[in-house]
Write a protein that holds these residues in place. Structure first.
Motif, PDB file in Angstrom:
ATOM      1  N   LEU A 137      16.822 -54.424  20.880  1.00 20.03           N
ATOM      2  CA  LEU A 137      16.061 -53.211  21.161  1.00 20.03           C
ATOM      3  C   LEU A 137      16.148 -52.218  20.013  1.00 20.03           C
ATOM      4  N   ALA A 211      15.156 -50.542  27.170  1.00 22.07           N
ATOM      5  CA  ALA A 211      14.005 -50.480  26.257  1.00 22.07           C
ATOM      6  C   ALA A 211      13.383 -49.087  26.269  1.00 22.07           C
ATOM      7  N   ARG A 215      13.040 -46.676  23.078  1.00 29.29           N
ATOM      8  CA  ARG A 215      11.673 -46.349  22.675  1.00 29.29           C
ATOM      9  C   ARG A 215      11.442 -44.847  22.614  1.00 29.29           C
TER      10      ARG A 215
END
Length: 221
Positions: A137, A211, A215
């Motif tokens: 990730l 994630a 992000r």
């Protein structure tokens, strides 16, 4: 309900260790233990276990190809496959998931993580070894920019401070037991916070929670 597990690994010591760990759980039963991928596919198709726990490097047929045959695109009634390997390679992770695996673990995992992963896999839920998750990730996370092009829209229901604490620890690869110890709360409380975060973020599992954290820049390294 008993979770029926097939174990496939070319090392008898590993098969025995996994079998002993899972055998201590009242809701789990090891229904087959085999030493190669060909036998794994044959026995899995015959027994239809709830979870197939496969090594990658095995004789006759490797675990990645066995995964494709048992859970890959186009397979009728695919099985739940969980990969457990010594080899922490991105190529293996991507191929395993592409071939239909619902989990990827490293063999140096804790018994608690193995048990958690088998329970998750039995319901088709993804669980990837925390160290693998963090590495992948962090590579995939976009660089933060001065505008809002990489920022998700505000959540309809914001995370609480404690839920955010739990999310950050998940994104940095900690297990539920470790999170509970760090925050001085029970594992049940950790699971409650994770369930609330999952609902608010509209994601399916802890991998997607992590994630989101990478992000959006909630964690940066």
């Amino acid at each position: 309900m008993t979770i029926r597990v097939l174990i496939a690994d070319d090392q008898e010591m590993i098969r025995s260790a996994f079998g002993m760990i899972l055998g201590t759980q009242p809701d789990m039963e090891v229904v087959a233990s085999v030493a190669d991928g060909e036998s794994a596919v044959e026995q899995a198709r015959r027994l239809r276990p709830d979870v197939c726990l496969l090594d990658i490097r095995m004789p006759a047929l490797d675990g990645l190809e066995a995964t494709r045959l048992l859970a890959g695109p186009g397979v009728d009634a695919p099985l739940n496959v969980l990969i457990a390997t010594t080899f922490d390679l991105d190529e293996y992770v991507y191929r395993a998931l592409r071939n239909g695996a619902c989990g990827f673990l490293l063999k140096d995992m804790s018994p608690a993580l193995l048990i958690e992963a088998v329970r998750a896999a039995s319901t088709g839920t993804s669980l990837i070894s925390p160290t693998v998750t963090v590495r992948l990730l962090s590579k995939l996370a976009p660089a933060r920019q001065s505008d809002d092009s990489t920022v998700d829209r505000p959540l309809p229901e914001p995370l609480t401070d404690r839920e955010l604490d739990v999310v950050k620890l998940v994104a940095n690869g900690h297990t539920n037991d470790e999170i509970g110890a760090k925050l001085y709360v029970s594992v049940a409380t950790v699971k409650t916070h994770l369930a609330n975060a999952q609902r608010k973020l509209a994601v399916r599992n802890r991998v997607e929670i992590a994630a989101w954290a990478w992000r959006t820049g909630v964690v940066t390294g």
